[in-house]
Design an enzyme around this catalytic site. Sequence first.
Site: not given
Length: 619
Positions: A307, A384, A436-438
Site C-alpha cells: 500500500r 494509505k 482500491f488497495e483496501g
Amino acid sequence: MGKMKDKDDLFESEEMKILEEARETQRHEGFISDLFLGEASFDYVRPFPEQSSEDKQKADEFIERLRKFLVEKVDPNAIDRDGEILDDVIQGLKDLGVFGLKIPREYGGHGFSQSNYRRIFQMVGSRCANIVALIAPPNSIGASVPILKFGTEEQKNKYLPQLAKGKISAFGLTENEAGSDPSRIKAMAQRVYNEKGEHIGYKLNGRKVWITGSVKDDGVPLGEYVVVVAKTKDDPKMSKKKLGLSTLFISSDLVGYTTPHRTRFGGLKAIYNGVLEFDNIFVPKENLIGPEGRGFKVADQSLAVGRLTIVSSCVGGLKQSLQIARWWCKKRVQWRQSIGRHEATGSRLVKIAYLTMVTDALAQYCAKLVDDHKDVRIPAMSAKVIATNHLWEALDNLMQIRAGRGYENYYSLKNRGEIAVGVERMWRDSRVNSIFEGENTLLSLASGREGTDDYKQKASALMEGDSKARLSAGLWMSKQLSKSFKRRLGSSHETFIYNQSKLLTYQLLRVGEKYRMTGLQKKQLVVGQLVARVYNLFLMALVLSYAEARNDKPLAKELADYFCLTVREEMTGAKWTTDWLLNGSHGRVDELAKRLMEGEAKWLEEGIISALEQEGVEI
Ligand SMILES: Cc1cc2nc3c(=O)[nH]c(=O)nc-3n(C[C@H](O)[C@H](O)[C@H](O)COP(=O)(O)OP(=O)(O)OC[C@H]3O[C@@H](n4cnc5c(N)ncnc54)[C@H](O)[C@@H]3O)c2cc1C
C-alpha cells in the site's frame, strides 16, 4: 433471498475469523499504537528518520534514466485520451527493469530500498497515474511481494528472475460478491491427487473482477501471471474438508484461463483491468504460495507494505498540484490582483502546500520504517487512507483554483491556445485511490481495531479470565484511568499532543464501559472519530519533526505550525469562537500564500516531472 445475518453474529462469524487469522499477532509498536495507550512517544518520530545519502545514491542514476524515459516516451494526456499505453512504452519500461524495483539483485532485480522505491513512485505518480497502475501491482502485491515474503526457495529461484525481467503479474482477490469481504469468495481450488493418492495440485474454477494488470483487451490477457486467492477444499472422494482460503500462482497461458472483459472506469482510462475466468485449470501444488488455508494472510500481509506504493505516488500528485496551484494563483488576475492574493483562494494554496508537506513526511517516514525493519502495520494502513484523502482534497482545491480551466480537459484547452496541464485528468484518476488497495473507511476502522487491541484483550480478561487474569486486567485499566487524568500546562503543539493522548485514553475507557470494549467494533462512527483524533495527533507530531529537520528550508516551520494550528482549531471547536474571528489562524494566510507564490517553498516540489515545464512554462 437468504436471511440477513444478525448484526451481533457478524463479529463471531467466518468473516471476522478470516480477518483474525490474517493478523500478525505480535504487539504493535510505534507512535500511533502508543497514542491509543495514552502515550505521546515522540522518540518514535524525533529526530525525523532520514534516508541516508549512500542509499539515495544507489538509485540516483536509475531515477535519472527513468525520468528521461518518462519525459520522452510517456505522454500522460495521450494515454488518457486513447485509453491505451503503447506497446513500445511497456517494452521500454521492461527494458529499464521497472518491474523488478525491489526484487533483490541476486534474482536480477534492482534491489532498491523502500525509500528509493518511494522516490521512484513519487516521480511516476507525478507524471502518469496510468503508468503507476501498470507497474504498481507487479512490484508489490502482484507476485513479487507474496513470493518474496511467503515463497519457497524454488519459487523464488524460478519466478523472481522472470518478474525482474518484466513478466507482468496481477493480483486476483475481488469477485462480484466478494469486495471487501473475502469470506464471500467463490473461486474454488479443489485438491487433485495422483493414482498413488498423493496430493499433486488443484483444479481451479471461478471468476474474478477488476483485476489490474491482467487484461489488454476483451479476450486478450496482458500479463503472464496472476496470484489468485481462492477457497480450497479436499477432493470429495478423499474427505469433505474445507481448507480455507489459499493463494495460488497461475500462469495466464494455462488451458481454461480466459479474460472475457476489459473493464473501463471514470478515470485511469488506460488501466489494463478486467474480468478473469478459470475453468477447471490445473494448478500444480508447487504453485501454492504460503500455507494452504492461509491465503488471506498472504494477501493481507503482502498488501501491508504494498500500500505504500500508492502513498508515494500520491505525494507525486500532491507536489504537482502544489506547483500548478502556485503558478496559477500568481498568474491569474481577477478583481485587480492575482487570485492567490485574495484570502479565500490564497488559503486553498496554503492548504495544498501543507497537505503536500504532511504527506511527504508520512511517505518518507513509512518507507524508512520498512527499511529499518520496524513495525509498519498501522502506519502503512493509516498512510494509505491519509495520503489518498489528502491528494483528493488537494486536487479538489486545485480544481477550484483553476476553475473553468480546471474542469476543461487538456486537449480542449490546448486546441484553443491555452497552457494546459491536465488537472481534470489528475482529478479523475485520483478518485479511485480511496476505493482500491483496501477501501479507506474499512482501513481506518482496521487501524482502530488494531490500535485498541490491548483494551479489548484486557476487557475480555476482566469478563472471562481466571482470578489472576482479572486482577491483572483490572490493574491495567486503573493505571490507564489514572494516566488519563494527567495533563501538562502550556500551549505548545507538543503539550497539546500530550494532553490529547491522555484524553484519548479517557475516551477509550468511557466508550469501552458504555459499549463493552469487545463490542466496540460495531460502533463504527465512534471508532472512526477516535481514529481521526489519532491520525491528527500523529500527523502533527510527524510534521513538526519533519520541519525541525528542515529548518534551513524556507516556510517549512511556518507551514508545519499553520497545519498544527488549524488541526487544533478544528479539534477544539475554536473556529466557532469570537476569539478565532479576532485572532485565529486565518491571520497567517495572506503572508503564507504570498511567500508560496514567490516560490519560497519550491523545495517541496522536488522529485517530480513538472507538467508546467513540459508545456514550456518557466516556473
Ligand atoms: C480501478 C480498480 C482496480 C482494482 N484492482 C484490483 C486488483 O488488482 N485486484 C483485486 O483483487 N481487486 C481490485 N479492485 C477491487 C477493489 O479492491 C474493490 O473495489 C474494493 O475491495 C472494494 O470492494 P467493492 O467495490 O466490492 O465494495 P464493497 O466491499 O461492496 O463496499 C461497498 C461500500 O460498503 C462499505 N462497506 C463494506 N463493508 C463494510 C463494513 N463492514 N462496515 C462499513 N462499511 C462497509 C464500503 O466501505 C464501501 O463504501 C480494483 C477496483 C478498482 C475500481
